[in-house]
Design a protein around this motif. Structure first.
Motif, short mmCIF file in Angstrom:
data_model
loop_
_atom_site.label_atom_id
_atom_site.label_comp_id
_atom_site.label_asym_id
_atom_site.label_seq_id
_atom_site.Cartn_x
_atom_site.Cartn_y
_atom_site.Cartn_z
N LYS A 391 -9.44 -7.53 -4.55
CA LYS A 391 -9.44 -6.07 -4.57
C LYS A 391 -8.21 -5.50 -3.87
O LYS A 391 -7.59 -4.54 -4.35
CB LYS A 391 -10.72 -5.56 -3.90
N MET A 392 -7.84 -6.08 -2.74
CA MET A 392 -6.66 -5.60 -2.01
C MET A 392 -5.38 -5.78 -2.82
O MET A 392 -4.48 -4.92 -2.80
CB MET A 392 -6.54 -6.30 -0.66
N MET A 393 -5.29 -6.88 -3.55
CA MET A 393 -4.14 -7.08 -4.44
C MET A 393 -4.14 -6.04 -5.55
O MET A 393 -3.10 -5.46 -5.89
CB MET A 393 -4.18 -8.47 -5.05
N ALA A 394 -5.32 -5.79 -6.13
CA ALA A 394 -5.42 -4.83 -7.23
C ALA A 394 -5.04 -3.43 -6.76
O ALA A 394 -4.29 -2.70 -7.45
CB ALA A 394 -6.84 -4.83 -7.80
N PHE A 395 -5.53 -3.04 -5.58
CA PHE A 395 -5.19 -1.71 -5.06
C PHE A 395 -3.68 -1.58 -4.82
O PHE A 395 -3.09 -0.52 -5.09
CB PHE A 395 -5.93 -1.46 -3.75
N THR A 396 -3.08 -2.64 -4.34
CA THR A 396 -1.63 -2.63 -4.09
C THR A 396 -0.87 -2.48 -5.40
O THR A 396 0.12 -1.73 -5.49
CB THR A 396 -1.21 -3.90 -3.35
N ILE A 397 -1.31 -3.17 -6.44
CA ILE A 397 -0.65 -3.08 -7.74
C ILE A 397 -0.81 -1.68 -8.33
O ILE A 397 0.13 -1.14 -8.94
CB ILE A 397 -1.20 -4.16 -8.69
N ILE A 398 -1.98 -1.09 -8.17
CA ILE A 398 -2.17 0.29 -8.64
C ILE A 398 -1.18 1.22 -7.94
O ILE A 398 -0.55 2.08 -8.58
CB ILE A 398 -3.63 0.74 -8.41
N ASP A 399 -1.03 1.07 -6.65
CA ASP A 399 -0.04 1.88 -5.92
C ASP A 399 1.36 1.70 -6.49
O ASP A 399 2.12 2.66 -6.60
CB ASP A 399 -0.03 1.49 -4.43
N LEU A 400 1.70 0.49 -6.85
CA LEU A 400 3.05 0.18 -7.32
C LEU A 400 3.32 0.72 -8.72
O LEU A 400 4.43 1.16 -9.03
CB LEU A 400 3.28 -1.33 -7.31
N LEU A 401 2.31 0.70 -9.59
CA LEU A 401 2.53 1.01 -11.00
C LEU A 401 2.00 2.37 -11.43
O LEU A 401 2.14 2.75 -12.60
CB LEU A 401 1.91 -0.09 -11.88
N TYR A 402 1.41 3.11 -10.52
CA TYR A 402 0.91 4.46 -10.81
C TYR A 402 2.09 5.45 -10.86
O TYR A 402 3.15 5.22 -10.29
CB TYR A 402 -0.09 4.87 -9.73
N ASP A 403 1.87 6.57 -11.56
CA ASP A 403 2.88 7.64 -11.60
C ASP A 403 4.23 7.13 -12.10
O ASP A 403 5.27 7.33 -11.46
CB ASP A 403 3.02 8.27 -10.22
N GLY A 404 4.19 6.47 -13.26
CA GLY A 404 5.42 5.93 -13.84
C GLY A 404 6.03 4.81 -13.02
O GLY A 404 7.23 4.53 -13.13
N ALA A 405 5.20 4.17 -12.20
CA ALA A 405 5.65 3.06 -11.34
C ALA A 405 6.73 3.51 -10.36
O ALA A 405 7.62 2.74 -10.01
CB ALA A 405 6.13 1.87 -12.18
N SER A 406 6.64 4.74 -9.90
CA SER A 406 7.67 5.28 -9.00
C SER A 406 7.76 4.47 -7.71
O SER A 406 8.87 4.19 -7.21
CB SER A 406 7.39 6.75 -8.69
#
Length: 442
Positions: A391-406
């Motif tokens: 889950k912690m990895m998934a949340f980190t990836i969401i942070d990285l790739l959200y909003d056009g992966a800014s």
């Protein structure tokens, strides 16, 4: 478009729906452990689970590795989530293989589980439609740097060039289009999560002393004792320990793998294996030169011959600080304990990837209060080590790739790789060396 918090909540729900599959896969891998470049049963278990999800699989990477990739709605950075396939020989471990003594006494089985948990959290149209980029899930062979003699034989036959799986995958181009890599490792005597810290790199050495056999009781004066040469060499190494700088974190730990044939014969052939570990490439190189001098001196003292084979091991581990901060914030938003780690004396080929791209290599607890690589190291809390870690990895990836992966793009733009791929491979190959020194005066 969902908010980032809504995405994380949704991903957690998707993971919870399938978490039993990830936990069961971890336990199935634990039950049939295999050592590096031999993980065929483990490969099949992972392949079958991925196939059941109708995912496209690239198989037989560096013999036993495999990967699958999922894609966001728009292009963007390419992130790798990694799990390691192999165990290592640990006689007496309750889950060791009866024939090979292989066991998951470093928790690699839960790495595969939490890698799969991350996949379950992210692999839905609802999640991916809000992300820009791709995520590859790579099960890599041969992280444990063991069975050196066998691997070197396979290397000589052209089965692979490098003894570590990630190293071989780098050479094969699997990481050429990966921008960021991450994985979560198990740890004993530890609760919650640990992030940051650094780790040693290493070179591996296989040493063979050649003496001359004779009757140990009747004619010892006619022999050249290869075991004496080896013992002197080890003593020479001990005599050099005070010359190592504390902040270089040098570790040299030889074992005698063959001490002679029979007790009433002067030992003619004696073999050693050792690692030379250090916190930087320069520290490793300097310590390695001292060790070679010690080995030559041991052979010289008794008039023996020594063959020193040096093999490239792993590069020192460090983390991208900006990427680590994102992971750290996700930990702080949960009820899990977390702490920043210091330098560790162990080694991993995630250090190799750290020289090429931004990486994080956090640790998760849930194992017994025992050192890794021992019979007492057993993962007990699969909810933490598999589900929460994924889950912690998934949340980190969401942070990285959200909003056009800014955020992901910012991480990549601020990171300066220490080596290019060609520079990395050149450095690895420069570590490879075979030297024969003969001091036989008879």
């Amino acid at each position: 478009m969902l908010t980032i918090e809504e995405l994380k909540n949704k991903s957690s729900q998707y993971l919870n729906d399938k978490k039993s599959i990830a936990i069961q896969l971890s336990k199935d891998i634990l039950a049939e452990p295999e050592t590096g470049y031999k993980e065929f049963k483990t490969n099949k278990k992972i392949y079958d689970v991925l196939k059941s999800l109708d995912l496209e699989i690239v198989n037989n990477l560096a013999i036993t590795g495999l990967m699958t990739t999922i894609h966001g709605a728009k292009p963007g950075p390419h992130i790798a989530v990694i799990g390691e396939l192999d165990g290592l020989p640990v006689p007496g471990h309750p889950f060791s293989d009866k024939d090979t003594n292989a066991a998951h006494a470093c928790g690699h089985h839960i790495q595969i589980g939490n890698m799969l948990a991350t996949l379950f959290a992210l692999n839905s149209e609802e999640i991916l439609n809000n992300l820009s980029g791709s995520i590859s899930f790579i099960a890599v062979p041969s992280e444990e740097y063991v069975e050196i003699e066998w691997r070197n034989e396979q290397r000589s036959k052209g089965e692979f060039e490098f003894l570590g799986g990630k190293q071989e995958l780098v050479k094969l181009g699997i990481f050429d289009d990966i921008d960021i890599s991450m994985m979560t490792h198990a740890r004993g005597n530890f609760s919650g999560f640990g992030y940051g810290g650094t780790g040693n790199g290493l070179v591996a050495k296989f040493i063979e002393f050649h003496g001359k056999s004779s009757h140990a009781g009747g004619d010892p004066h006619l022999g050249i004792n290869a075991l004496n040469a080896a013992n002197l060499s080890i003593s020479n190494i001990h005599a050099n320990r005070e010359t190592f700088y504390d902040d270089h974190h040098i570790r040299v730990h030889p074992i005698i793998t063959l001490g002679g044939s029979v007790v009433n014969q002067v030992p003619e052939i004696v073999t050693l294996e050792t690692f030379v570990r250090g916190a930087s490439l320069e520290a490793i190189k300097n310590a390695n030169l001292k060790v070679d001098n010690c080995l030559r001196a041991g052979a010289m003292a008794v008039g023996a011959e020594v063959e020193i084979t040096t093999l490239p091991g792993y590069f020192p581990l460090f983390h991208d600080s900006n990427l680590q901060e994102i992971y750290k914030k996700n930990l702080q938003n949960t009820e899990n304990k977390s702490s920043e780690l210091d330098h560790g004396g162990g080694s991993t080929d995630m250090g190799d990837l750290a020289h090429l791209m931004p990486v994080i290599h956090p640790y998760v607890g849930g194992a017994t209060d025992a050192s890794a690589h021992t019979a007492g190291f057993i993962v007990e809390d699969y909810e933490l080590a598999v589900v929460e870690a994924g889950k912690m990895m998934a949340f980190t990836i969401i942070d990285l790739l959200y909003d056009g992966a800014s955020t992901g793009k910012e991480i990549i733009s601020k990171h300066t790789p220490r080596l290019s791929k060609s520079e990395y491979l050149k450095t690895m190959r420069e570590f490879s060396n075979v030297e024969i020194a003969n001091y036989n005066i008879g």
